[in-house]
Every structure is written in structure tokens, then in C-alpha cells.
Design a protein around this motif. Structure first.
Motif, PDB file in Angstrom:
ATOM      1  N   GLY A 121       8.283 -90.380 -43.339  1.00  0.00           N
ATOM      2  CA  GLY A 121       8.360 -91.372 -42.234  1.00  0.00           C
ATOM      3  C   GLY A 121       9.838 -91.907 -42.092  1.00  0.00           C
ATOM      4  O   GLY A 121      10.065 -92.885 -41.364  1.00  0.00           O
ATOM      5  N   ALA A 122      10.887 -91.390 -42.922  1.00  0.00           N
ATOM      6  CA  ALA A 122      12.127 -91.858 -42.805  1.00  0.00           C
ATOM      7  C   ALA A 122      12.950 -91.115 -41.509  1.00  0.00           C
ATOM      8  O   ALA A 122      13.968 -91.550 -40.947  1.00  0.00           O
ATOM      9  CB  ALA A 122      13.207 -91.373 -43.853  1.00  0.00           C
ATOM     10  N   GLY A 123      12.337 -90.337 -40.677  1.00  0.00           N
ATOM     11  CA  GLY A 123      12.875 -89.872 -39.440  1.00  0.00           C
ATOM     12  C   GLY A 123      12.033 -88.744 -38.970  1.00  0.00           C
ATOM     13  O   GLY A 123      11.198 -88.355 -39.757  1.00  0.00           O
ATOM     14  N   PRO A 124      12.626 -88.119 -38.000  1.00  0.00           N
ATOM     15  CA  PRO A 124      12.143 -86.593 -37.638  1.00  0.00           C
ATOM     16  C   PRO A 124      12.063 -85.628 -38.490  1.00  0.00           C
ATOM     17  O   PRO A 124      13.054 -85.848 -39.337  1.00  0.00           O
ATOM     18  CB  PRO A 124      12.681 -86.443 -36.129  1.00  0.00           C
ATOM     19  CG  PRO A 124      14.001 -87.178 -36.376  1.00  0.00           C
ATOM     20  CD  PRO A 124      13.747 -88.541 -37.221  1.00  0.00           C
ATOM     21  N   ARG A 125      11.238 -84.664 -38.591  1.00  0.00           N
ATOM     22  CA  ARG A 125      11.315 -83.600 -39.403  1.00  0.00           C
ATOM     23  C   ARG A 125      12.813 -82.747 -39.132  1.00  0.00           C
ATOM     24  O   ARG A 125      13.151 -82.350 -38.091  1.00  0.00           O
ATOM     25  CB  ARG A 125      10.332 -82.636 -39.099  1.00  0.00           C
ATOM     26  CG  ARG A 125      10.290 -81.481 -40.042  1.00  0.00           C
ATOM     27  CD  ARG A 125       8.890 -80.724 -40.165  1.00  0.00           C
ATOM     28  NE  ARG A 125       7.924 -81.750 -40.530  1.00  0.00           N
ATOM     29  CZ  ARG A 125       7.783 -81.818 -41.946  1.00  0.00           C
ATOM     30  NH1 ARG A 125       8.651 -81.008 -43.062  1.00  0.00           N
ATOM     31  NH2 ARG A 125       6.702 -82.597 -42.492  1.00  0.00           N
ATOM     32  N   HIS A 126      13.512 -82.595 -40.239  1.00  0.00           N
ATOM     33  CA  HIS A 126      14.921 -82.025 -40.501  1.00  0.00           C
ATOM     34  C   HIS A 126      15.258 -81.417 -41.620  1.00  0.00           C
ATOM     35  O   HIS A 126      15.022 -82.016 -42.614  1.00  0.00           O
ATOM     36  CB  HIS A 126      15.813 -83.066 -40.081  1.00  0.00           C
ATOM     37  CG  HIS A 126      17.380 -82.508 -39.921  1.00  0.00           C
ATOM     38  ND1 HIS A 126      18.325 -82.796 -40.929  1.00  0.00           N
ATOM     39  CD2 HIS A 126      17.989 -81.956 -38.968  1.00  0.00           C
ATOM     40  CE1 HIS A 126      19.351 -82.014 -40.657  1.00  0.00           C
ATOM     41  NE2 HIS A 126      19.278 -81.598 -39.294  1.00  0.00           N
ATOM     42  N   SER A 127      15.556 -80.231 -41.450  1.00  0.00           N
ATOM     43  CA  SER A 127      15.831 -79.565 -42.816  1.00  0.00           C
ATOM     44  C   SER A 127      17.277 -79.301 -43.100  1.00  0.00           C
ATOM     45  O   SER A 127      18.075 -79.460 -42.352  1.00  0.00           O
ATOM     46  CB  SER A 127      15.353 -78.012 -42.559  1.00  0.00           C
ATOM     47  OG  SER A 127      16.022 -77.286 -41.446  1.00  0.00           O
ATOM     48  N   ARG A 128      17.644 -79.723 -44.395  1.00  0.00           N
ATOM     49  CA  ARG A 128      18.925 -79.592 -45.040  1.00  0.00           C
ATOM     50  C   ARG A 128      18.862 -78.809 -46.085  1.00  0.00           C
ATOM     51  O   ARG A 128      17.974 -78.567 -47.150  1.00  0.00           O
ATOM     52  CB  ARG A 128      19.068 -81.386 -45.351  1.00  0.00           C
ATOM     53  CG  ARG A 128      20.564 -81.182 -45.822  1.00  0.00           C
ATOM     54  CD  ARG A 128      20.816 -82.790 -46.044  1.00  0.00           C
ATOM     55  NE  ARG A 128      20.848 -83.736 -45.231  1.00  0.00           N
ATOM     56  CZ  ARG A 128      21.753 -83.849 -44.222  1.00  0.00           C
ATOM     57  NH1 ARG A 128      22.984 -83.065 -44.373  1.00  0.00           N
ATOM     58  NH2 ARG A 128      21.374 -84.553 -43.232  1.00  0.00           N
ATOM     59  N   TYR A 129      19.844 -78.024 -46.142  1.00  0.00           N
ATOM     60  CA  TYR A 129      20.207 -76.922 -47.357  1.00  0.00           C
ATOM     61  C   TYR A 129      20.445 -77.618 -48.222  1.00  0.00           C
ATOM     62  O   TYR A 129      21.141 -78.706 -48.621  1.00  0.00           O
ATOM     63  CB  TYR A 129      21.147 -75.928 -46.742  1.00  0.00           C
ATOM     64  CG  TYR A 129      21.484 -74.975 -47.949  1.00  0.00           C
ATOM     65  CD1 TYR A 129      20.819 -73.654 -48.077  1.00  0.00           C
ATOM     66  CD2 TYR A 129      22.614 -75.182 -48.715  1.00  0.00           C
ATOM     67  CE1 TYR A 129      21.031 -72.769 -49.053  1.00  0.00           C
ATOM     68  CE2 TYR A 129      22.745 -74.309 -49.795  1.00  0.00           C
ATOM     69  CZ  TYR A 129      22.062 -73.133 -49.981  1.00  0.00           C
ATOM     70  OH  TYR A 129      22.670 -72.181 -50.888  1.00  0.00           O
ATOM     71  N   ALA A 130      19.924 -77.056 -49.618  1.00  0.00           N
ATOM     72  CA  ALA A 130      20.351 -77.277 -51.040  1.00  0.00           C
ATOM     73  C   ALA A 130      19.932 -76.367 -51.973  1.00  0.00           C
ATOM     74  O   ALA A 130      19.348 -75.207 -51.812  1.00  0.00           O
ATOM     75  CB  ALA A 130      19.358 -78.395 -51.251  1.00  0.00           C
ATOM     76  N   GLU A 131      20.637 -76.452 -53.017  1.00  0.00           N
ATOM     77  CA  GLU A 131      20.393 -75.709 -54.264  1.00  0.00           C
ATOM     78  C   GLU A 131      19.920 -76.215 -55.378  1.00  0.00           C
ATOM     79  O   GLU A 131      19.852 -77.593 -55.510  1.00  0.00           O
ATOM     80  CB  GLU A 131      21.821 -75.124 -54.513  1.00  0.00           C
ATOM     81  CG  GLU A 131      22.323 -74.342 -53.583  1.00  0.00           C
ATOM     82  CD  GLU A 131      23.645 -73.748 -53.774  1.00  0.00           C
ATOM     83  OE1 GLU A 131      24.373 -73.966 -54.906  1.00  0.00           O
ATOM     84  OE2 GLU A 131      24.135 -72.551 -53.159  1.00  0.00           O
ATOM     85  N   THR A 132      19.025 -75.706 -56.203  1.00  0.00           N
ATOM     86  CA  THR A 132      18.364 -76.396 -57.296  1.00  0.00           C
ATOM     87  C   THR A 132      18.328 -75.513 -58.557  1.00  0.00           C
ATOM     88  O   THR A 132      18.567 -74.238 -58.714  1.00  0.00           O
ATOM     89  CB  THR A 132      16.983 -76.697 -56.983  1.00  0.00           C
ATOM     90  OG1 THR A 132      16.280 -77.484 -57.913  1.00  0.00           O
ATOM     91  CG2 THR A 132      16.115 -75.318 -56.664  1.00  0.00           C
ATOM     92  N   SER A 133      18.146 -76.348 -59.644  1.00  0.00           N
ATOM     93  CA  SER A 133      17.803 -75.931 -61.075  1.00  0.00           C
ATOM     94  C   SER A 133      16.580 -76.012 -61.501  1.00  0.00           C
ATOM     95  O   SER A 133      16.246 -75.671 -62.737  1.00  0.00           O
ATOM     96  CB  SER A 133      19.149 -76.395 -62.068  1.00  0.00           C
ATOM     97  OG  SER A 133      18.989 -77.777 -62.075  1.00  0.00           O
ATOM     98  N   LEU A 134      15.876 -76.854 -60.766  1.00  0.00           N
ATOM     99  CA  LEU A 134      14.340 -77.086 -61.143  1.00  0.00           C
ATOM    100  C   LEU A 134      13.248 -76.077 -61.083  1.00  0.00           C
ATOM    101  O   LEU A 134      13.262 -75.542 -59.872  1.00  0.00           O
ATOM    102  CB  LEU A 134      14.243 -78.497 -60.478  1.00  0.00           C
ATOM    103  CG  LEU A 134      14.832 -79.851 -60.570  1.00  0.00           C
ATOM    104  CD1 LEU A 134      14.543 -80.981 -59.847  1.00  0.00           C
ATOM    105  CD2 LEU A 134      15.021 -80.071 -62.108  1.00  0.00           C
TER     106      LEU A 134
END
Length: 161
Positions: A121-134
């Protein structure tokens, strides 16, 4: 204890592509949903990592996190390192429950993808690129197998655990 003994002291080694091909009938699906061959950015009519955040066809619903493995070598090495380091606990879980679910920080980049920065609910659906080690991993026994037969149900990079 019999099943635990049958699993042996030496952990199995997995090739994820072969695992998925051999155990797809039991739900194995790492490469289909999280494999390095899935394109990252959205593209009309294509299954993409970013498209999963938005629920684009053919994904059944939107997800708040969607990552793929960076490459097959990283995927196989990371899964096998985890299994080797945690075999005693994995073997106990498999012997008692027929299943092991785990999560860990590989300590290096294993995946890339997107998260929905408008989630919860923090705002409209928006994709943000990220990298992960998990990483999350689910290991199973083939139901009814005797001796017990181990397979990776799924192993995938995640943004949070």
C-alpha cells in the motif's frame, strides 16, 4: 533412523537443469521460474522477471519480488555449497519430514531482478531493479521412494527473507 541412514553421510550433488528435467513431475521448477535464461525487463507476450512483478502473462499473479539466478554456474555452485555445509540438518529434516526448507545469504551476488517499491500500500505497483545475495531453497524426497530419493523442489534468489 533407517531413512536417515539411507540418505548417507555424503551429501548429494545437484545439476539444477537435470534436476528439473528429472523431477518436474514432482514439481521441480527452479529453471522455469528463476533460471538465468528468463529475460529481465518486461516485454509484451514474453515471460520476464520484471513482468512477474506486474503479473504479466503468462505469470498467474503479480509478485512483490522476482529474481533470477545470474548464471547456471552460480546457481549450481551455490545450491551445492549450501547442501554440503548443511547436510546434517538437511538429512535430519528429510528423514523426519520428507522436506527441508532453508534460506541463507550466499555472501556474494547470486541473482538479479525486481521488487515492487509500491508494495504493502505504499503506492502504485512499480518495479525497481536490484541484485541480491539471498537464497531460498526447498529440498524434498520423492514420495514413497525407498531408498529415499532427494531432489530440489526449487532454489531461488530473493530480496528479503
Amino acid at each position: 533412523m533407517r531413512r536417515r541412514d539411507q540418505l548417507g553421510d555424503e551429501p548429494p550433488r545437484f545439476d539444477i537443469a537435470a534436476n528439473d528435467a528429472g523431477y518436474g513431475a514432482h514439481g521441480a521448477h527452479t529453471d522455469d521460474r528463476h533460471g538465468p535464461g528468463i529475460p529481465l525487463p518486461r516485454a509484451p507476450g514474453r515471460q520476464t522477471v520484471e513482468g512477474r512483478v506486474h503479473g504479466d502473462d503468462p505469470w498467474p499473479r503479480p509478485e512483490n519480488w522476482s529474481y533470477r539466478w545470474t548464471d547456471p554456474s552460480t546457481m549450481n555452485r551455490t545450491v551445492n555449497d549450501y547442501v554440503r555445509r548443511n547436510w546434517d540438518r538437511i538429512r535430519d529434516d528429510l528423514a523426519l519430514e520428507g522436506a527441508h526448507d532453508g534460506g541463507f545469504d550466499a555472501g556474494h551476488r547470486v541473482g538479479q531482478g525486481y521488487y515492487n517499491d509500491g508494495m504493502y500500500g505504499a503506492g502504485p505497483r512499480h518495479s525497481r531493479y536490484a541484485e541480491t545475495s539471498l537464497v531460498k531453497i526447498r529440498i524434498r524426497l520423492v514420495p514413497g521412494s525407498d531408498p529415499p530419493e532427494t531432489f530440489i523442489l526449487t532454489a531461488f534468489p530473493v530480496g528479503i527473507m
